[in-house]
Design a protein around this motif. Structure first.
Motif, short mmCIF file in Angstrom:
data_model
loop_
_atom_site.label_atom_id
_atom_site.label_comp_id
_atom_site.label_asym_id
_atom_site.label_seq_id
_atom_site.Cartn_x
_atom_site.Cartn_y
_atom_site.Cartn_z
N PRO A 252 0.81 -1.23 0.00
CA PRO A 252 0.00 0.00 0.00
C PRO A 252 0.84 1.27 0.00
CG PRO A 252 -0.88 -1.58 1.56
CD PRO A 252 0.43 -2.11 1.12
N GLY A 253 1.94 1.27 0.76
CA GLY A 253 2.80 2.45 0.79
C GLY A 253 3.46 2.71 -0.55
N LEU A 254 3.97 1.64 -1.17
CA LEU A 254 4.60 1.79 -2.49
C LEU A 254 3.59 2.24 -3.53
CD1 LEU A 254 7.12 1.36 -4.29
CD2 LEU A 254 6.35 -1.01 -4.61
N ALA A 255 2.41 1.60 -3.53
CA ALA A 255 1.38 1.96 -4.52
C ALA A 255 0.91 3.40 -4.33
CB ALA A 255 0.19 1.00 -4.39
N ALA A 256 0.74 3.84 -3.08
CA ALA A 256 0.29 5.21 -2.84
C ALA A 256 1.32 6.23 -3.34
CB ALA A 256 0.03 5.41 -1.35
N LEU A 257 2.60 5.97 -3.06
CA LEU A 257 3.64 6.91 -3.49
C LEU A 257 3.75 6.97 -5.01
CD1 LEU A 257 5.89 8.81 -2.62
CD2 LEU A 257 7.44 6.84 -2.51
N VAL A 258 3.78 5.80 -5.66
CA VAL A 258 3.90 5.78 -7.12
C VAL A 258 2.68 6.44 -7.76
CG1 VAL A 258 3.99 4.26 -9.13
CG2 VAL A 258 5.39 3.75 -7.14
N THR A 259 1.49 6.16 -7.23
CA THR A 259 0.27 6.76 -7.79
C THR A 259 0.29 8.28 -7.68
OG1 THR A 259 -1.00 4.78 -7.23
CG2 THR A 259 -2.24 6.80 -7.60
N HIS A 260 0.71 8.80 -6.53
CA HIS A 260 0.76 10.25 -6.37
C HIS A 260 1.74 10.89 -7.36
CE1 HIS A 260 -1.54 9.77 -2.65
NE2 HIS A 260 -1.71 11.08 -2.66
N LEU A 261 2.86 10.24 -7.61
CA LEU A 261 3.83 10.79 -8.55
C LEU A 261 3.28 10.78 -9.98
CD1 LEU A 261 7.14 9.23 -7.17
CD2 LEU A 261 6.32 11.58 -6.91
#
Length: 535
Positions: free
Chosen positions: A142-151
């Protein structure tokens, strides 16, 4: 966090392809959610403006509505695939973690292995492994997906609605959400870790109370034990309430953050529309995308709330106990050498084929430790088996030569046949011969023979009968060196005499080394081999 890194590395490398596909689908789900709301916001605003302008009949509603349906259905399919892949990969990764953990236990010395047989230790290991299933599913992915999505959303918003709107969404979410999660981790690490430890202690306490209920009732201590369990349960519930409060405060903070970022995106978009930099429909995209990005935060909050539990489990799982030293080369036994040679400051002994020695000495004098050294389950010096040190023999060769019967009988729930079959493939006739050697055949024939059922840990047999059953299982191994730790404990003198004679008769060529407090004068033992181990 440092203790979690090796666990994360192990879990990711166990099923790397499935993890990568699951992570990609996690990002796709969030991106499709953002695109769905962004497109819907643009579509609603654009159709409203077209209607007000009186050109609604000329407005193309088919392609945007098709895009909305595609994103909605694609998001559902991607969510299903993401759940399927990540959960399957996590289960396989946890299986790899269990295998890695068991492989590490092989290198422990005898005392550490004995401790692992306790219910408390086994319960702790099982609970710790189960606690780590959220490291990937609720924390890392979830942390990785949230960061990549925001970028990615930042780049797309900058291209579609302007960099001011994109920056407002990115700067509004990422640093402030990170602060909320950091605060949640600090507030929840203690109650999360303590609630898990207390839950494990409660489970162990209940198991012990049920197992020892007869003794507790006879000693009038059942009420005291019940009070202790209730107190522990109350403390655990208190920690869980504190954890729940931190979780609800974080959820409230994230809701306020979502509203604030959405409002900021609205104000920035309205300012750009007022200046004529973008049209109103494009300006609405940032508002709806900001609402959609809130979906990325709650799954991560759940993992952060369990951070203390995960960290504690990782520290206990990742703690490397002292293992036995390993040699790089394995030697072969020299069958023309003495079966066992011991040359230590406390003892000098040589055993050849067919000889038997009884070791006597005070409790705590090191008799059991010596047997563990002979089996290769503890570091040794001055001990040779067929002219070779135990740690220089391969595991298979050492177990082919040496069999040890410890003081504690290790039996399983099942039939007598199933317990004896643990020694390897043997027939009924050999089993009955082994049982006759330990004077147990008559008792079992009267109770159902080899199909006699035993409960957990061999319940259904007396202590002496359980000891004799483990002796019979050892005889079926046909060892060249048989080590017996107090084999006559729990037996009356007549039965002890029969058992020792039967063991010698069943294994005439085996070298036998037994630690004894009584029966040391039995004719099975060479009188010159009766030795005392000094402290």
């Amino acid at each position: 966090m440092k203790s979690l890194l090796p666990i994360i590395r192990l879990l990711l490398t166990a099923e790397p392809k499935s993890m990568v596909r699951g992570a990609a689908l996690s990002v796709i789900v969030l991106l499709m959610g953002a695109a769905l709301l962004g497109l819907s916001g643009w579509f609603i605003t654009a159709t409203g403006i077209a209607g007000l302008a009186g050109i609604g009949i000329a407005f193309d509603v088919f392609r945007p509505s098709a895009g909305v349906r595609f994103l909605a259905l694609g998001r559902t399919a991607a969510r299903y695939g993401e759940r399927l892949l990540t959960h399957d990969a996590t289960l396989r990764a946890l299986a790899a973690l269990r295998v890695s953990l068991l492989r590490r236990q092989v290198g422990l010395d005898a005392r550490a292995l004995v401790r692992l047989r306790g219910e408390a230790e086994l319960t702790r290991i099982i609970s710790d492994v189960d606690a780590l299933d959220g490291v990937i599913l609720r924390l890392f992915l979830p942390g990785l997906a949230a960061l990549v999505t925001h970028l990615i959303v930042f780049l797309m918003l900058g291209w579609l609605a302007g960099w001011a709107v994109a920056s407002a969404v990115l700067v509004g979410y990422v640093p402030f959400a990170a602060f909320v999660f950091w605060r949640l981790a600090r507030q929840s690490v203690v109650p999360s870790g303590q609630s898990e430890s207390q839950a494990q202690a409660l489970r162990r306490g209940i198991i012990d109370m049920i197992r020892d209920r007869q003794a507790l009732i006879l000693r009038a201590r059942i009420a005291k034990r019940e009070d202790d369990m209730l107190s522990l349960d109350g403390s655990s519930r208190k920690m869980m309430r504190a954890l729940d409060l931190s979780d609800r405060n974080a959820a409230a903070a994230l809701s306020i953050l979502t509203a604030a970022v959405t409002g900021l995106a609205l104000m920035v978009g309205a300012a750009l529309v007022a200046r004529g930099a973008i049209n109103p429909a494009t300006g609405a995209i940032g508002v709806f995308v900001a609402l959609a990005l809130a979906e990325a935060l709650p799954p991560l909050a759940r993992g952060v709330a369990d951070y203390g539990k995960m960290t504690g489990a990782a520290e206990r799982i990742g703690h490397a106990p002292k293992t036995m030293p390993e040699t790089t080369a394995k030697s072969h036994a020299k069958l023309d050498a003495p079966v066992l040679t011991i040359d230590t400051p406390n003892l000098t002994l040589r055993l050849d084929v067919g000889e038997a020695a009884a070791l006597t000495g005070p409790s705590g004098g090191g008799k059991t430790s010596l047997l563990m050294q002979v089996t290769g389950m503890a570091a040794s010096d001055g001990i040779l088996i067929f002219g070779t040190r135990p740690d220089e023999l391969s595991e298979s060769a050492l177990r082919e030569i040496v069999t040890m019967v410890p003081q504690r009988s290790a039996l399983i729930a099942g039939s007598i046949r199933e317990n004896l079959s643990l020694s390897g493939g043997t027939g009924d006739e050999e089993m009955w011969q082994a049982l006759a050697a330990v004077a147990l055949d008559g008792v079992l024939r009267a109770r159902g023979g080899l199909e006699t059922q035993l409960g957990e840990g061999g319940t259904g047999l007396s202590g002496g009968q359980a000891r004799r059953l483990t002796l019979a299982r050892a005889l079926l191994r046909k060892p060249k060196l048989l080590l017996l730790d107090e084999p006559t404990e729990g037996l009356d003198d007549a039965t002890a005499t029969l058992v020792l004679s039967g063991i010698r008769k069943a294994s005439p060529d085996a070298a036998i080394l037994a630690t004894l407090h009584r029966s040391v004068d039995h004719p099975v033992f060479d009188i010159s081999k009766k030795l005392n181990i000094s402290r």
